[in-house]
Motif scaffolding. Structure first.
Motif, PDB file in Angstrom:
ATOM      1  N   GLN A 127     -41.394 -16.321 -10.091  1.00 42.85           N
ATOM      2  CA  GLN A 127     -39.688 -17.134  -9.656  1.00 42.85           C
ATOM      3  C   GLN A 127     -41.279 -18.660  -9.190  1.00 42.85           C
ATOM      4  OE1 GLN A 127     -37.638 -16.338  -8.129  1.00 42.85           O
ATOM      5  NE2 GLN A 127     -37.856 -13.630  -9.301  1.00 42.85           N
ATOM      6  N   VAL A 128     -39.508 -19.152  -8.492  1.00 41.94           N
ATOM      7  CA  VAL A 128     -39.430 -20.879  -8.085  1.00 41.94           C
ATOM      8  C   VAL A 128     -38.956 -20.353  -7.124  1.00 41.94           C
ATOM      9  CG1 VAL A 128     -38.749 -23.320  -8.680  1.00 41.94           C
ATOM     10  CG2 VAL A 128     -39.543 -22.003 -10.701  1.00 41.94           C
ATOM     11  N   GLN A 129     -39.303 -21.589  -5.492  1.00 41.10           N
ATOM     12  CA  GLN A 129     -39.083 -21.998  -4.542  1.00 41.10           C
ATOM     13  C   GLN A 129     -38.071 -23.336  -4.269  1.00 41.10           C
ATOM     14  OE1 GLN A 129     -42.463 -19.927  -5.041  1.00 41.10           O
ATOM     15  NE2 GLN A 129     -40.778 -17.397  -5.103  1.00 41.10           N
ATOM     16  N   LEU A 130     -37.345 -22.913  -4.065  1.00 41.44           N
ATOM     17  CA  LEU A 130     -37.300 -24.392  -3.849  1.00 41.44           C
ATOM     18  C   LEU A 130     -36.365 -25.119  -2.128  1.00 41.44           C
ATOM     19  CD1 LEU A 130     -34.261 -24.762  -6.834  1.00 41.44           C
ATOM     20  CD2 LEU A 130     -37.026 -25.775  -6.803  1.00 41.44           C
ATOM     21  N   VAL A 131     -37.109 -26.150  -2.138  1.00 45.31           N
ATOM     22  CA  VAL A 131     -37.294 -26.397  -0.623  1.00 45.31           C
ATOM     23  C   VAL A 131     -35.869 -28.080   0.139  1.00 45.31           C
ATOM     24  CG1 VAL A 131     -37.816 -27.215   1.876  1.00 45.31           C
ATOM     25  CG2 VAL A 131     -38.826 -24.599   0.917  1.00 45.31           C
ATOM     26  N   GLU A 132     -34.669 -27.781  -0.139  1.00 43.77           N
ATOM     27  CA  GLU A 132     -34.348 -29.594   0.567  1.00 43.77           C
ATOM     28  C   GLU A 132     -35.194 -29.442   1.977  1.00 43.77           C
ATOM     29  OE1 GLU A 132     -31.286 -26.523  -2.329  1.00 43.77           O
ATOM     30  OE2 GLU A 132     -32.740 -26.844   0.262  1.00 43.77           O
ATOM     31  N   SER A 133     -34.639 -31.039   1.909  1.00 46.29           N
ATOM     32  CA  SER A 133     -34.678 -31.875   2.987  1.00 46.29           C
ATOM     33  C   SER A 133     -34.146 -33.050   3.230  1.00 46.29           C
ATOM     34  CB  SER A 133     -35.879 -32.153   3.247  1.00 46.29           C
ATOM     35  OG  SER A 133     -37.104 -32.978   2.413  1.00 46.29           O
ATOM     36  N   GLY A 134     -34.131 -33.886   3.676  1.00 50.05           N
ATOM     37  CA  GLY A 134     -33.590 -35.085   3.785  1.00 50.05           C
ATOM     38  C   GLY A 134     -32.329 -35.848   4.261  1.00 50.05           C
ATOM     39  N   GLY A 135     -31.102 -34.103   4.868  1.00 45.80           N
ATOM     40  CA  GLY A 135     -29.495 -34.941   4.833  1.00 45.80           C
ATOM     41  C   GLY A 135     -29.678 -35.055   6.435  1.00 45.80           C
ATOM     42  N   VAL A 171     -26.454 -28.846 -18.694  1.00 41.49           N
ATOM     43  CA  VAL A 171     -27.306 -29.078 -17.172  1.00 41.49           C
ATOM     44  C   VAL A 171     -26.067 -28.964 -16.013  1.00 41.49           C
ATOM     45  CG1 VAL A 171     -29.307 -29.003 -18.448  1.00 41.49           C
ATOM     46  CG2 VAL A 171     -27.650 -31.298 -17.442  1.00 41.49           C
ATOM     47  N   TRP A 172     -25.001 -30.015 -16.589  1.00 40.14           N
ATOM     48  CA  TRP A 172     -23.553 -30.103 -15.292  1.00 40.14           C
ATOM     49  C   TRP A 172     -23.242 -28.503 -14.591  1.00 40.14           C
ATOM     50  CZ3 TRP A 172     -24.185 -31.543 -20.318  1.00 40.14           C
ATOM     51  CH2 TRP A 172     -23.162 -30.939 -21.338  1.00 40.14           C
ATOM     52  N   LYS A 173     -23.513 -27.250 -15.566  1.00 41.44           N
ATOM     53  CA  LYS A 173     -22.123 -26.166 -15.596  1.00 41.44           C
ATOM     54  C   LYS A 173     -23.820 -25.979 -14.133  1.00 41.44           C
ATOM     55  CE  LYS A 173     -19.892 -25.366 -19.271  1.00 41.44           C
ATOM     56  NZ  LYS A 173     -18.853 -25.578 -18.460  1.00 41.44           N
ATOM     57  N   THR A 174     -23.238 -24.645 -12.978  1.00 43.64           N
ATOM     58  CA  THR A 174     -24.087 -23.679 -12.521  1.00 43.64           C
ATOM     59  C   THR A 174     -24.195 -22.421 -13.103  1.00 43.64           C
ATOM     60  OG1 THR A 174     -21.862 -22.632 -11.271  1.00 43.64           O
ATOM     61  CG2 THR A 174     -22.488 -24.279  -9.897  1.00 43.64           C
ATOM     62  N   GLU A 175     -23.505 -22.892 -14.129  1.00 46.14           N
ATOM     63  CA  GLU A 175     -24.006 -20.979 -14.939  1.00 46.14           C
ATOM     64  C   GLU A 175     -25.318 -21.471 -15.658  1.00 46.14           C
ATOM     65  OE1 GLU A 175     -19.846 -20.492 -13.865  1.00 46.14           O
ATOM     66  OE2 GLU A 175     -21.349 -22.325 -15.107  1.00 46.14           O
ATOM     67  N   GLY A 176     -27.105 -20.661 -14.965  1.00 44.37           N
ATOM     68  CA  GLY A 176     -27.948 -20.886 -15.858  1.00 44.37           C
ATOM     69  C   GLY A 176     -28.629 -21.416 -15.178  1.00 44.37           C
ATOM     70  N   TYR A 177     -28.504 -22.227 -14.264  1.00 46.78           N
ATOM     71  CA  TYR A 177     -29.899 -22.227 -12.830  1.00 46.78           C
ATOM     72  C   TYR A 177     -29.965 -21.057 -12.518  1.00 46.78           C
ATOM     73  CZ  TYR A 177     -28.830 -27.256 -13.167  1.00 46.78           C
ATOM     74  OH  TYR A 177     -28.851 -28.820 -13.635  1.00 46.78           O
ATOM     75  N   ASN A 178     -31.308 -20.419 -12.517  1.00 49.10           N
ATOM     76  CA  ASN A 178     -32.279 -19.585 -12.033  1.00 49.10           C
ATOM     77  C   ASN A 178     -31.957 -19.132 -10.761  1.00 49.10           C
ATOM     78  OD1 ASN A 178     -33.569 -20.581 -14.665  1.00 49.10           O
ATOM     79  ND2 ASN A 178     -32.481 -18.591 -15.029  1.00 49.10           N
ATOM     80  N   TYR A 179     -32.814 -20.894  -9.895  1.00 47.02           N
ATOM     81  CA  TYR A 179     -33.340 -20.878  -8.804  1.00 47.02           C
ATOM     82  C   TYR A 179     -32.063 -21.483  -7.894  1.00 47.02           C
ATOM     83  CZ  TYR A 179     -36.787 -18.684 -10.949  1.00 47.02           C
ATOM     84  OH  TYR A 179     -37.645 -17.422 -12.326  1.00 47.02           O
ATOM     85  N   TRP A 180     -32.275 -21.564  -6.728  1.00 49.69           N
ATOM     86  CA  TRP A 180     -31.572 -22.280  -6.335  1.00 49.69           C
ATOM     87  C   TRP A 180     -31.575 -22.726  -4.259  1.00 49.69           C
ATOM     88  CZ3 TRP A 180     -26.900 -24.763  -7.186  1.00 49.69           C
ATOM     89  CH2 TRP A 180     -26.136 -24.570  -8.302  1.00 49.69           C
ATOM     90  N   GLY A 181     -31.860 -23.193  -4.261  1.00 48.46           N
ATOM     91  CA  GLY A 181     -32.312 -23.593  -2.377  1.00 48.46           C
ATOM     92  C   GLY A 181     -31.183 -23.496  -1.765  1.00 48.46           C
ATOM     93  N   GLN A 182     -31.885 -23.444  -0.399  1.00 47.36           N
ATOM     94  CA  GLN A 182     -30.454 -22.998   0.639  1.00 47.36           C
ATOM     95  C   GLN A 182     -29.915 -23.999   1.065  1.00 47.36           C
ATOM     96  OE1 GLN A 182     -30.635 -20.183   1.418  1.00 47.36           O
ATOM     97  NE2 GLN A 182     -32.317 -19.163   2.251  1.00 47.36           N
ATOM     98  N   GLY A 183     -29.868 -25.527   0.719  1.00 49.86           N
ATOM     99  CA  GLY A 183     -29.208 -26.147   1.161  1.00 49.86           C
ATOM    100  C   GLY A 183     -29.554 -27.044   2.221  1.00 49.86           C
ATOM    101  N   THR A 184     -29.267 -28.792   2.134  1.00 48.17           N
ATOM    102  CA  THR A 184     -28.522 -29.073   3.281  1.00 48.17           C
ATOM    103  C   THR A 184     -28.104 -29.951   3.172  1.00 48.17           C
ATOM    104  OG1 THR A 184     -30.485 -30.578   4.111  1.00 48.17           O
ATOM    105  CG2 THR A 184     -29.742 -30.950   1.750  1.00 48.17           C
ATOM    106  N   GLN A 185     -27.692 -30.273   4.667  1.00 46.90           N
ATOM    107  CA  GLN A 185     -26.344 -30.608   5.333  1.00 46.90           C
ATOM    108  C   GLN A 185     -26.027 -32.101   5.320  1.00 46.90           C
ATOM    109  OE1 GLN A 185     -23.277 -28.903   6.199  1.00 46.90           O
ATOM    110  NE2 GLN A 185     -22.250 -30.974   5.769  1.00 46.90           N
ATOM    111  N   VAL A 186     -25.138 -33.038   4.335  1.00 52.54           N
ATOM    112  CA  VAL A 186     -25.103 -34.167   4.050  1.00 52.54           C
ATOM    113  C   VAL A 186     -23.597 -34.697   5.206  1.00 52.54           C
ATOM    114  CG1 VAL A 186     -24.313 -36.611   2.751  1.00 52.54           C
ATOM    115  CG2 VAL A 186     -26.773 -35.009   2.310  1.00 52.54           C
ATOM    116  N   THR A 187     -23.360 -35.929   6.684  1.00 51.21           N
ATOM    117  CA  THR A 187     -22.621 -36.140   6.363  1.00 51.21           C
ATOM    118  C   THR A 187     -21.915 -36.866   6.570  1.00 51.21           C
ATOM    119  OG1 THR A 187     -22.342 -33.344   7.870  1.00 51.21           O
ATOM    120  CG2 THR A 187     -20.951 -35.205   8.439  1.00 51.21           C
ATOM    121  N   VAL A 188     -21.100 -37.501   6.434  1.00 52.75           N
ATOM    122  CA  VAL A 188     -20.849 -38.992   6.168  1.00 52.75           C
ATOM    123  C   VAL A 188     -19.209 -39.158   7.159  1.00 52.75           C
ATOM    124  CG1 VAL A 188     -19.796 -40.906   4.857  1.00 52.75           C
ATOM    125  CG2 VAL A 188     -20.973 -39.309   3.605  1.00 52.75           C
TER     126      VAL A 188
END
Length: 124
Positions: A1-9, A105-122
């Motif tokens: 398993q791989v864990q991914l954590v985003e930050s910076g939004g 790599v531009w397709k969502t299919e095939g990515y095994n691990y995803w982070g929860q996401g970070t909100q960016v508002t412009v």
């Protein structure tokens, strides 16, 4: 398993900049590529950028070319997305993702691990 954590939004005015980070942990040796995707309310998930973990070849979605830069720090197992000249249409939740197969790599299919996401508002 791989864990991914985003930050910076966050909230930024149009024309401004943000840098997103994605810290990877776990079986990171299984990753061959990582990417950033974004999803705005009511829209499908959109490819933003990807990078090969070995070699560093990069790929970008048409809407961000010339404004965003993807990079990685192999020693820190961290992925970055430098976003400049931000526009209101860049507003979305940004997710990082990791895959074992270094293809399409531009397709969502095939990515095994995803982070929860970070909100960016412009704001305009």
């Amino acid at each position: 398993q791989v864990q991914l954590v985003e930050s910076g939004g966050g909230l930024v005015q149009a024309g401004g900049s943000l840098r997103l980070s994605c810290a990877a942990s776990g079986r990171t040796f299984s990753m061959s590529a990582m990417g950033w995707f974004r999803q705005a309310p009511g829209k499908e998930r959109e490819f933003v950028a990807a990078i090969m973990w070995s070699g560093g070849t990069t790929y970008y979605g048409d809407s961000v070319k010339g404004r965003f830069t993807i990079s990685r720090d192999n020693a820190k197992n961290t992925l970055y997305l430098q976003m400049n000249s931000l526009k209101p249409e860049d507003t979305a939740v940004y997710h990082c993702a990791a895959r074992g197969v270094p293809a399409l790599v531009w397709k969502t299919e095939g990515y095994n691990y995803w982070g929860q996401g970070t909100q960016v508002t412009v704001s305009s």
